[in-house]
Write a protein that holds these residues in place. Structure first.
Motif, PDB file in Angstrom:
ATOM      1  N   LEU A  68       0.954  -1.252  -0.176  1.00 54.44           N
ATOM      2  CA  LEU A  68       0.108  -0.028   0.299  1.00 54.44           C
ATOM      3  C   LEU A  68       0.570   1.360  -0.237  1.00 54.44           C
ATOM      4  O   LEU A  68       0.893   2.531  -0.767  1.00 54.44           O
ATOM      5  N   LYS A  72       0.989   0.392  -4.676  1.00 57.15           N
ATOM      6  CA  LYS A  72       0.457  -1.245  -4.931  1.00 57.15           C
ATOM      7  C   LYS A  72      -1.156  -1.135  -4.567  1.00 57.15           C
ATOM      8  O   LYS A  72      -0.899  -0.787  -4.082  1.00 57.15           O
ATOM      9  N   GLY A  73      -1.506  -1.812  -5.037  1.00 64.86           N
ATOM     10  CA  GLY A  73      -2.952  -2.885  -5.001  1.00 64.86           C
ATOM     11  C   GLY A  73      -3.685  -1.291  -5.527  1.00 64.86           C
ATOM     12  O   GLY A  73      -3.651  -1.146  -6.242  1.00 64.86           O
ATOM     13  N   GLU A  74      -5.049  -1.887  -4.254  1.00 64.68           N
ATOM     14  CA  GLU A  74      -6.013  -0.674  -4.517  1.00 64.68           C
ATOM     15  C   GLU A  74      -6.484   0.544  -4.759  1.00 64.68           C
ATOM     16  O   GLU A  74      -6.727   1.071  -5.168  1.00 64.68           O
ATOM     17  N   HIS A  75      -5.802   0.737  -4.018  1.00 64.29           N
ATOM     18  CA  HIS A  75      -5.595   2.502  -3.687  1.00 64.29           C
ATOM     19  C   HIS A  75      -3.853   2.588  -3.938  1.00 64.29           C
ATOM     20  O   HIS A  75      -2.833   2.703  -3.490  1.00 64.29           O
ATOM     21  N   GLU A  76      -4.106   3.908  -5.492  1.00 65.36           N
ATOM     22  CA  GLU A  76      -2.816   4.823  -5.934  1.00 65.36           C
ATOM     23  C   GLU A  76      -2.403   5.262  -4.987  1.00 65.36           C
ATOM     24  O   GLU A  76      -1.405   5.861  -5.102  1.00 65.36           O
ATOM     25  N   THR A 118      -7.707   6.399   2.647  1.00 67.66           N
ATOM     26  CA  THR A 118      -8.169   6.233   1.237  1.00 67.66           C
ATOM     27  C   THR A 118      -8.235   6.769  -0.724  1.00 67.66           C
ATOM     28  O   THR A 118      -8.519   6.997  -1.189  1.00 67.66           O
TER      29      THR A 118
END
Length: 213
Positions: A68, A72-76, A118
Motif C-alpha cells: 500500500l 501498489k494494490g487497490e489504492h493508488e 484512501t
C-alpha cells in the motif's frame, strides 16, 4: 601617527562590515526552505527519515501494508496521518512490549488502518472548521474514509498573525477527529509531505496510540 590611526579605522570598518554581512547571511540561511516534495513512493520516503519513521516502517511491514505504501494494490493514492517513532515507542512502553515485532500483526494493522485515508488529501483541500471542546462536535471541515472503512473528519483553522486581531494571514493548522475512537481532536504538526503515491500529514510526538486501539 595620523596614517596609523587612519589604517586602524579602516580595519575596524572592515571588521564591522564583515560581521554585518555574516549576520545577515546567517539569519537568511537559518530561515531555510523545507522541501516537501519527494519524487519517490511513500515507502521510499519513510526510509529517508529514519529518526522519525524507523519504528513506523517496522509496524507497516508487520501489518502487511508495505505494498500500500509502495503505491501498489487497490489504492493508488493515500494520505497517511503519520504515526512517528516517539508515539510508537511510548505505546510499546505502556503496553509492556520490548519492540514493534512483539506486537500482534492484526494490532499493527488495526492501528495503521485508523490513520490511512484512501485518497490524496492536501491541506488546501480541507475546508475551515471549528471544534467545540465542550461537546467534541466539529462544525465544517470534511469527512474522509479510512482504510478500515470508518471515517475521520478533517478541518483547517487559521490563527491570527502574531496574536494580532487579523485573519487569513496566520498559520493554517490541519486538525482531525476519528470516529468511534477516544480521539476527540488531534493536530497535524508537519503537513503536505508529498510523494508519488500520496501525502504524509505527520502527527505530533504527543499523539497517543492507546486512544485508537
Amino acid at each position: 601617527m595620523a596614517r596609523i590611526m587612519n589604517n586602524i579605522l579602516k580595519i575596524a570598518i572592515c571588521i564591522v562590515m564583515v560581521g554585518l554581512v555574516s549576520c545577515t547571511k546567517w539569519n537568511y540561511d537559518d530561515g531555510g526552505v523545507s522541501n516537501g516534495v519527494h519524487d519517490c513512493s511513500m515507502w521510499e520516503y519513510l526510509h529517508t527519515q529514519s529518526r522519525d519513521w524507523d519504528s513506523t516502517i517496522v509496524m507497516i511491514e508487520r501489518a502487511g501494508l508495505r505494498e500500500l505504501f509502495e503505491g501498489k494494490g487497490e489504492h493508488e493514492q493515500i494520505t497517511f496521518l503519520g504515526l512517528t517513532n516517539y508515539s510508537i515507542r511510548t505505546y510499546l512502553l505502556d503496553m509492556g512490549y520490548k519492540q514493534v515485532n512483539s506486537m500482534y500483526w492484526d494490532e499493527c494493522q488495526a492501528i495503521l488502518s485508523k490513520l490511512i485515508i484512501t485518497e490524496r488529501v492536501m491541506v488546501a483541500d480541507v475546508p475551515r472548521g471549528t471544534w467545540d471542546s465542550q461537546t467534541g462536535e466539529v462544525t465544517g471541515g470534511k469527512e474522509y474514509t479510512l482504510l478500515d472503512g470508518t471515517t475521520a473528519i478533517l478541518w483547517t483553522t487559521q490563527e491570527p498573525y502574531m496574536d494580532m486581531n487579523t485573519s487569513e494571514v496566520g498559520i493554517v493548522r490541519l486538525n482531525f477527529k476519528l470516529e468511534e475512537t477516544n480521539v476527540s481532536r488531534a493536530l497535524i504538526f508537519s503537513s503536505d509531505i508529498q510523494t508519488n503515491n500520496g501525502v504524509v500529514q505527520a502527527l505530533g510526538y504527543d499523539f497517543n496510540v492507546s486512544d485508537i486501539y
